[in-house]
Design a protein around this motif. Structure first.
Motif, PDB file in Angstrom:
ATOM      1  N   THR A   1      -1.674  -7.082  -1.449  1.00 28.67           N
ATOM      2  CA  THR A   1      -1.754  -5.625  -1.328  1.00 28.67           C
ATOM      3  C   THR A   1      -2.549  -4.988  -2.469  1.00 28.67           C
ATOM      4  O   THR A   1      -2.751  -3.775  -2.478  1.00 28.67           O
ATOM      5  CB  THR A   1      -0.352  -4.995  -1.290  1.00 28.67           C
ATOM      6  OG1 THR A   1       0.288  -5.174  -2.564  1.00 28.67           O
ATOM      7  CG2 THR A   1       0.499  -5.589  -0.173  1.00 28.67           C
ATOM      8  N   VAL A  51      -7.639  -5.775   1.280  1.00 30.14           N
ATOM      9  CA  VAL A  51      -6.206  -5.573   1.040  1.00 30.14           C
ATOM     10  C   VAL A  51      -5.431  -5.469   2.345  1.00 30.14           C
ATOM     11  O   VAL A  51      -5.970  -5.062   3.367  1.00 30.14           O
ATOM     12  CB  VAL A  51      -5.937  -4.313   0.195  1.00 30.14           C
ATOM     13  CG1 VAL A  51      -6.533  -4.435  -1.182  1.00 30.14           C
ATOM     14  CG2 VAL A  51      -6.455  -3.067   0.886  1.00 30.14           C
ATOM     15  N   LEU A  52      -4.179  -5.849   2.277  1.00 25.93           N
ATOM     16  CA  LEU A  52      -3.242  -5.659   3.377  1.00 25.93           C
ATOM     17  C   LEU A  52      -2.280  -4.540   3.005  1.00 25.93           C
ATOM     18  O   LEU A  52      -2.045  -4.283   1.821  1.00 25.93           O
ATOM     19  CB  LEU A  52      -2.429  -6.937   3.625  1.00 25.93           C
ATOM     20  CG  LEU A  52      -3.177  -8.185   4.088  1.00 25.93           C
ATOM     21  CD1 LEU A  52      -2.201  -9.351   4.247  1.00 25.93           C
ATOM     22  CD2 LEU A  52      -3.935  -7.926   5.373  1.00 25.93           C
ATOM     23  N   THR A  53      -1.701  -3.903   4.019  1.00 27.61           N
ATOM     24  CA  THR A  53      -0.618  -2.964   3.751  1.00 27.61           C
ATOM     25  C   THR A  53       0.609  -3.781   3.361  1.00 27.61           C
ATOM     26  O   THR A  53       0.654  -5.008   3.567  1.00 27.61           O
ATOM     27  CB  THR A  53      -0.294  -2.117   4.997  1.00 27.61           C
ATOM     28  OG1 THR A  53       0.231  -2.985   6.015  1.00 27.61           O
ATOM     29  CG2 THR A  53      -1.519  -1.364   5.503  1.00 27.61           C
ATOM     30  N   VAL A  54       1.624  -3.122   2.843  1.00 31.55           N
ATOM     31  CA  VAL A  54       2.866  -3.802   2.477  1.00 31.55           C
ATOM     32  C   VAL A  54       3.465  -4.484   3.705  1.00 31.55           C
ATOM     33  O   VAL A  54       3.917  -5.630   3.636  1.00 31.55           O
ATOM     34  CB  VAL A  54       3.867  -2.807   1.839  1.00 31.55           C
ATOM     35  CG1 VAL A  54       5.233  -3.429   1.665  1.00 31.55           C
ATOM     36  CG2 VAL A  54       3.330  -2.297   0.511  1.00 31.55           C
ATOM     37  N   ALA A  66       1.354  -7.531   4.656  1.00 27.97           N
ATOM     38  CA  ALA A  66       1.574  -8.608   3.687  1.00 27.97           C
ATOM     39  C   ALA A  66       2.910  -9.296   3.932  1.00 27.97           C
ATOM     40  O   ALA A  66       3.008 -10.526   3.822  1.00 27.97           O
ATOM     41  CB  ALA A  66       1.491  -8.062   2.266  1.00 27.97           C
ATOM     42  N   ARG A 106       2.810  -9.624  -2.472  1.00 27.26           N
ATOM     43  CA  ARG A 106       2.381  -8.425  -3.223  1.00 27.26           C
ATOM     44  C   ARG A 106       0.932  -8.542  -3.675  1.00 27.26           C
ATOM     45  O   ARG A 106       0.203  -7.544  -3.706  1.00 27.26           O
ATOM     46  CB  ARG A 106       3.304  -8.182  -4.416  1.00 27.26           C
ATOM     47  CG  ARG A 106       4.609  -7.512  -4.032  1.00 27.26           C
ATOM     48  CD  ARG A 106       5.358  -6.968  -5.248  1.00 27.26           C
ATOM     49  NE  ARG A 106       5.753  -7.995  -6.202  1.00 27.26           N
ATOM     50  CZ  ARG A 106       6.869  -8.724  -6.113  1.00 27.26           C
ATOM     51  NH1 ARG A 106       7.695  -8.541  -5.116  1.00 27.26           N
ATOM     52  NH2 ARG A 106       7.148  -9.617  -7.028  1.00 27.26           N
TER      53      ARG A 106
END
Length: 149
Positions: free
Chosen positions: A70, A46-49, A52, A67
């Protein structure tokens, strides 16, 4: 309809179309490793907001596509077993040939437990060798003993 797989396919397509490298993208996303960012962009992390949003700028993704980057992925969901890609298969082959040895040596040193793949670090480097460059992969995971109850 969007999905993690569709977004990852678009990421790969845009990477190729824009002539980018994983290391180059990672350098622009933030302070995480190129391994983390590549895994996230390929749908396995996952990426942070914020990361992303930056990925969306770099790769021309929509807000909705960003989105998806994330959200917690279904890790390994797309994996074919045994793997058919020759490079990935070699890792499988390493586990087939040395998995029991690694297990025995780890248990002898640490006791009954596992090496975490969550609290985990990894690096990949090119190692020069006169017979042909070598791939050097270093993995370090927290030891987690099995709980007795």
């Amino acid at each position: 309809m969007l999905s993690r797989e569709v977004v990852s396919a678009k990421v790969l397509s845009e990477k190729v179309a824009r002539g980018l490298t994983w290391k180059g993208i990672a350098a622009e996303l933030g302070s995480g490793s190129d391994l983390l960012y590549t895994a996230a962009l390929l749908g396995q992390s996952v990426l942070t907001v914020e990361e992303a949003a930056k990925a969306a700028e770099i790769l021309g993704l929509t807000e909705e596509e960003a989105r998806w980057l994330t959200l917690s992925p279904e890790r390994g969901a797309a994996a074919i077993m045994p793997p058919t890609d020759p490079l990935i298969y070699r890792f499988y082959e390493l586990i087939q040939n040395y998995g029991t040895t690694w297990k025995a040596l780890i248990e002898e040193e640490f006791g009954d437990g596992i090496m975490s793949a969550i609290d985990f670090n990894m690096s990949i480097e090119r190692e020069a060798d006169p017979k042909g460059d070598r791939v050097k992969i270093a993995m370090s995971g927290k030891f987690l003993p099995f709980k007795r109850f």
